[in-house]
Design an enzyme around this catalytic site. Sequence first.
Site, PDB file in Angstrom:
ATOM      1  N   CYS A   8       0.818  -1.207   0.000  1.00 44.44           N
ATOM      2  CA  CYS A   8       0.000   0.000   0.000  1.00 44.44           C
ATOM      3  C   CYS A   8       0.854   1.260   0.000  1.00 44.44           C
ATOM      4  CB  CYS A   8      -0.872   0.085   1.264  1.00 44.44           C
ATOM      5  SG  CYS A   8      -1.785  -1.384   1.669  1.00 44.44           S
ATOM      6  N   CYS A 274      14.034  -1.808   3.245  1.00 44.31           N
ATOM      7  CA  CYS A 274      13.818  -2.731   2.122  1.00 44.31           C
ATOM      8  C   CYS A 274      14.557  -2.228   0.876  1.00 44.31           C
ATOM      9  CB  CYS A 274      12.332  -2.845   1.827  1.00 44.31           C
ATOM     10  SG  CYS A 274      11.946  -3.763   0.309  1.00 44.31           S
ATOM     11  N   ASP A 390      14.606  -5.047 -14.110  1.00 42.41           N
ATOM     12  CA  ASP A 390      14.890  -4.673 -12.725  1.00 42.41           C
ATOM     13  C   ASP A 390      14.997  -5.877 -11.810  1.00 42.41           C
ATOM     14  OD1 ASP A 390      12.073  -5.205 -11.712  1.00 42.41           O
ATOM     15  OD2 ASP A 390      11.706  -3.713 -13.247  1.00 42.41           O
ATOM     16  N   CYS A 427       8.867 -12.739   0.576  1.00 40.34           N
ATOM     17  CA  CYS A 427       8.794 -11.540   1.412  1.00 40.34           C
ATOM     18  C   CYS A 427       7.565 -11.647   2.301  1.00 40.34           C
ATOM     19  CB  CYS A 427       8.693 -10.278   0.554  1.00 40.34           C
ATOM     20  SG  CYS A 427       8.496  -8.771   1.545  1.00 40.34           S
ATOM     21  N   CYS A 487      17.164  -4.523   4.550  1.00 41.23           N
ATOM     22  CA  CYS A 487      16.488  -5.815   4.513  1.00 41.23           C
ATOM     23  C   CYS A 487      16.730  -6.399   3.133  1.00 41.23           C
ATOM     24  CB  CYS A 487      14.987  -5.680   4.770  1.00 41.23           C
ATOM     25  SG  CYS A 487      14.134  -7.283   4.636  1.00 41.23           S
ATOM     26  N   CYS A 490      14.848 -11.322   0.708  1.00 41.74           N
ATOM     27  CA  CYS A 490      14.416 -12.050  -0.489  1.00 41.74           C
ATOM     28  C   CYS A 490      15.590 -12.495  -1.361  1.00 41.74           C
ATOM     29  CB  CYS A 490      13.414 -11.225  -1.301  1.00 41.74           C
ATOM     30  SG  CYS A 490      14.053  -9.643  -1.880  1.00 41.74           S
TER      31      CYS A 490
END
Length: 538
Positions: A8, A274, A390, A427, A487, A490
């Site tokens: 969000c 992140c 990406d 994640c 972080c 992942c």
Amino acid sequence: MDELQHECGVAALYYLPGHAERSSVWHGDPEQLSRQMPRMLLDLQNRGQLAAGMTTYNPQREQLLDTYKDVGTVIEAFRLNHPHKYASIMEEYAGRAAIGHTRYATCGATDRRYAQPFERRHGCKWKWFAFAFNGQLTNFAELRRQLLANHDYHLTRNNDTEVILHYLAHELRGDSRPDLVEVFARLAEKFDGAYNIVFLNALGEMVVLRDPLGIRPMCYAIDGPVFGAASESVALQNLGFRNIRSLQPGELILIREGRLSLHRYVRKSRPAHCFFEWVYFANVASTLDERSVYLVRARLGEELARQEKALGRVPLDPADTIVVPVPDTGKAAADAMAFALGLRSVEGLIRNRYVGRTFIEGDNRADKVRLKFTPLREVLAGKRVLLVEDSIVRSTTLKSLLHHLRQQGEAKEVHVRVACPPIIAPCFYGIDMSTVGELFAPRFLSGKTPTLAEQDAMAQELGADSLFYLPVDALARCIDLPADQLCRACVTAQYPTSAGQQLYQLALLRRDQQPVNGRTYEQPEPLTSLPSVSAPPQ
């Protein structure tokens, strides 16, 4: 590229009384400041397209707090294409303070009941509140189980937002007005994960909070009497705010009785920002934690160029080799890579920006690619293409795109270069990839770092002539933050919170079992090793 989605975006606005200075953000009636909220949410649309909404505060209105929200994009939800309907909404919900939200669902369904903000009405003004949040509670299932098992609670939605609502309501109980800093400090003891919150009550008190690890970004600024906050700086910058700052992890802004103050509500700890925000999610025009998203992506491209030169496996002849970005998030990296290699960066893929969501529903990935991307045969035909992506998460869209480039674009060769390490783990902090089985890279890897042979096998599976990923250690260099302040779960499978690490073990267990529908954290089996939390009594 694989339609990876974010949880969000959140935003807040407040017209502070008693300021003599003028504002470049808002010149009109203070009680109409909320009209700027849809504009802010448009700049956060990249963070969620399923629903949008806002709650406003107006002391001159019978409904001191009032919430408007609907499914769809910001344009659809606020009826921006229907001037009379939009004007009516803005008039009905006008206020001097507002919080707003754009939603993508990593938890819960996609209907209007799940749209935010959530509002809890009450006869006592400090118990009548609304809030919205960005992120994900990693221990959501445990919090929910405690609510349902220990007390006579009934939850009407299967998501962490409703759980937060109940815990907030519990903290606001009693006969005396609570200290909101202490309220959120107590909640931080119970919550594990990523949670940036914007909160507004019927006294006109506002809280803007960033979670203790700062996993998701949060920015704020003050312009004369107008305060604004948003998940990304671009939403503030485009309103006219200057001197935009990042809220630090574990800090909150409190507006009470018209005065703004900054507070640390938990003890300072090592952050875990992140990295994917810079690589993929954030608007390229944003600055997060004083790091420009555009400049980070450009540095990722420069790293790709250095790697390309070192490998030396593809001829870099400017006469027949071109660099092509996958629109739009690959462009900054592709341009920087091409410049460093002395090649042209060209838009060999044109994205159709006017394809509505309805037209790309369903499971036919090839049809979606043809609708969304048009290869330029005049640019690609007979060329050796370095295709800059990406990230690769699930690979299904990329595989169709590569086929499209060869068939319609008539590219001679296509070499995929990824400005991100392999995604090897789910994640659990607000990105929609929560199972190991859905990920592309893990089934090819014997360790966490791909060998050349493993990358060749991935290229063959995708239909590319070659494939190379960026190494993990390049992320910290490009973002210009120490690796231990990011972080990178992942790409390393090392999670910054205990519940995240335990969910990963559960995800690994389920990888080789029968396919499980739904996300890891929504499964019925409890994590017995997770710390127990106490549910609030009624």
